[in-house]
Design a protein around this motif. Structure first.
Motif, PDB file in Angstrom:
ATOM      1  N   ALA A   4       0.734  -1.348  -0.011  1.00  0.00           N
ATOM      2  CA  ALA A   4       0.011  -0.044   0.135  1.00  0.00           C
ATOM      3  C   ALA A   4       0.889   1.312  -0.051  1.00  0.00           C
TER       4      ALA A   4
ATOM      5  N   HIS B 299       2.039   1.713  -3.429  1.00  0.00           N
ATOM      6  CA  HIS B 299       0.672   1.847  -4.236  1.00  0.00           C
ATOM      7  C   HIS B 299       0.489   3.376  -4.360  1.00  0.00           C
ATOM      8  N   ALA B 300       0.324   3.828  -3.002  1.00  0.00           N
ATOM      9  CA  ALA B 300       0.230   5.574  -2.806  1.00  0.00           C
ATOM     10  C   ALA B 300       1.003   6.230  -3.825  1.00  0.00           C
TER      11      ALA B 300
ATOM     12  N   LEU C 246      -3.550  -2.850  -6.449  1.00  0.00           N
ATOM     13  CA  LEU C 246      -2.804  -2.975  -5.184  1.00  0.00           C
ATOM     14  C   LEU C 246      -2.725  -4.880  -5.343  1.00  0.00           C
TER      15      LEU C 246
ATOM     16  N   PRO D  84      -3.137  -6.974   0.098  1.00  0.00           N
ATOM     17  CA  PRO D  84      -4.131  -6.038   0.789  1.00  0.00           C
ATOM     18  C   PRO D  84      -3.861  -5.608   2.124  1.00  0.00           C
ATOM     19  N   PRO D  85      -4.278  -4.432   2.542  1.00  0.00           N
ATOM     20  CA  PRO D  85      -4.060  -3.880   3.792  1.00  0.00           C
ATOM     21  C   PRO D  85      -4.111  -4.930   4.940  1.00  0.00           C
TER      22      PRO D  85
ATOM     23  N   SER E  78      -1.908  -0.335   7.631  1.00  0.00           N
ATOM     24  CA  SER E  78      -3.143  -1.176   7.449  1.00  0.00           C
ATOM     25  C   SER E  78      -4.397  -1.003   7.524  1.00  0.00           C
TER      26      SER E  78
ATOM     27  N   PRO F 291      -6.434   2.410   0.845  1.00  0.00           N
ATOM     28  CA  PRO F 291      -5.288   2.787   0.016  1.00  0.00           C
ATOM     29  C   PRO F 291      -5.614   3.940  -1.227  1.00  0.00           C
TER      30      PRO F 291
ATOM     31  N   LEU G  17      -2.402   7.859   1.151  1.00  0.00           N
ATOM     32  CA  LEU G  17      -1.940   7.024   2.078  1.00  0.00           C
ATOM     33  C   LEU G  17      -0.617   7.153   2.602  1.00  0.00           C
ATOM     34  N   TYR G  18       0.248   7.203   1.801  1.00  0.00           N
ATOM     35  CA  TYR G  18       1.650   7.493   2.210  1.00  0.00           C
ATOM     36  C   TYR G  18       2.217   8.725   3.139  1.00  0.00           C
TER      37      TYR G  18
END
Length: 325
Positions: free
Chosen positions: A31, A34-35, A49, A52-53, A299, A303, A307-308
């Protein structure tokens, strides 16, 4: 007989669908990465993604939708085999025709070696020149990279996204890979990456300000996933209960950590949402030491592009709160 013209709205929709179809399909491992990819692709497309979280990146069984995302990918972006060793075979099997971007090999990335032992040195050590820039000019391009690793697996700490400087280098690498796959949108990818780097600079200042009041505080982490964060913000941990989230700590290691907590004024022991809270209770029992939860993967976050920053801000807030209570 005259024909009815195609409605303008329908024409626009058809053209948009054609443009979207030309956008590369991108699959991303975790994630936080992905961000970063989602930021670079904003306004053009949306990456898929894979992990997953809430799932462990070290051990994960692909769901059908995740396997399909790999199979349909034109570009696969991943940290590398030290983080997701199982994914190497999955990429070779399902995404053999995709371009592979291994971010730990990207230009400008600083790589830290895995630390040994339950207790750490008094000061976090940054990534020196010997550890820097293991990347290649092609950012891991090409199918020969599926099995490539200059170092033994496990020799380097793969949690490199917790360094904003590394995240900035990755934004550049991601934009370059996307531009090569999709030249028509290269200017958009470059502009998005530049904007994301500027946001990273502001985020770094924000996190630094959150941590300044508690700088020098002593804390223990659950597993040794944070040394990039420690080095970036000069917040060294005193030790880790577990070296890896894939291995339970020995009784001797727990005893060593308990001794440091008792002797050296450790104020906070940090747990993680995916792991046994009983281990933290064993370390802190009877000491009065505070506890908090850190999550290096975000988590509990949704996403997407935000998120980052939310992850890094959350780490700083939790750590500062635990040390300052």
């Amino acid at each position: 007989m005259s024909r009815n013209p195609i409605p303008m709205a329908l024409t626009a929709a058809l053209l948009a669908g054609t443009a979207q179809a030309d956008v590369p399909r991108v699959a991303v491992d975790i994630a936080p990465v992905h961000a970063l990819v989602a930021q670079v692709m904003q306004g053009v497309g949306t990456p898929d993604l894979i992990v997953p979280p809430g799932a462990s990146p070290h051990e994960h069984s692909l769901r059908p939708s995740e396997a399909r995302a790999l199979q349909e990918a034109d570009l696969v972006v991943w940290v590398g085999p030290d983080l997701t060793p199982w994914m190497q075979d999955a990429i070779a099997t399902l995404a053999g025709d995709a371009t592979l971007a291994t971010l730990m090999e990207a230009d400008g990335v600083q790589v830290l070696e895995v630390r040994e032992g339950a207790l750490f040195e008094a000061h976090a050590h940054g990534a020196d020149e010997d550890h820097a820039d293991h990347g290649h000019d092609n950012h891991g391009h090409g199918h020969d990279d599926h099995g490539h690793d200059d170092h033994a697996h496990g020799a380097h700490d793969p949690h490199a996204w917790l360094s904003p400087a590394n995240a900035g280098a990755w934004l550049d690498a991601i934009a370059a890979d996307l531009s090569e796959a999709d030249p028509d949108n290269a200017a958009r990818y470059a502009a998005n990456a530049a904007g994301a780097r500027a946001a990273l600079s502001a985020l770094t200042e924000e996190v630094t300000a959150l941590l300044d009041p508690v700088r020098g505080g002593r804390f223990i982490v659950f597993h040794d996933a944070y040394q990039y964060f420690e080095a970036a913000f000069d917040m060294p941990a005193a030790g880790a209960i577990s070296l890896s989230d894939a291995a339970a700590p020995s009784p001797a290691r727990i005893a060593e950590i308990r001794d440091r907590v008792a002797r050296e004024g450790v104020a906070c022991v940090l747990s993680e949402p995916q792991f046994n809270p009983g281990l933290v209770a064993t370390v802190t029992g009877g000491t009065g030491v505070r506890t908090a939860v850190l999550d290096p993967l975000g988590s509990d976050l949704v996403p997407g592009p935000a998120l980052y920053a939310d992850l890094m801000r959350g780490l700083a807030t939790a750590l500062a709160g635990c040390l300052s209570e």
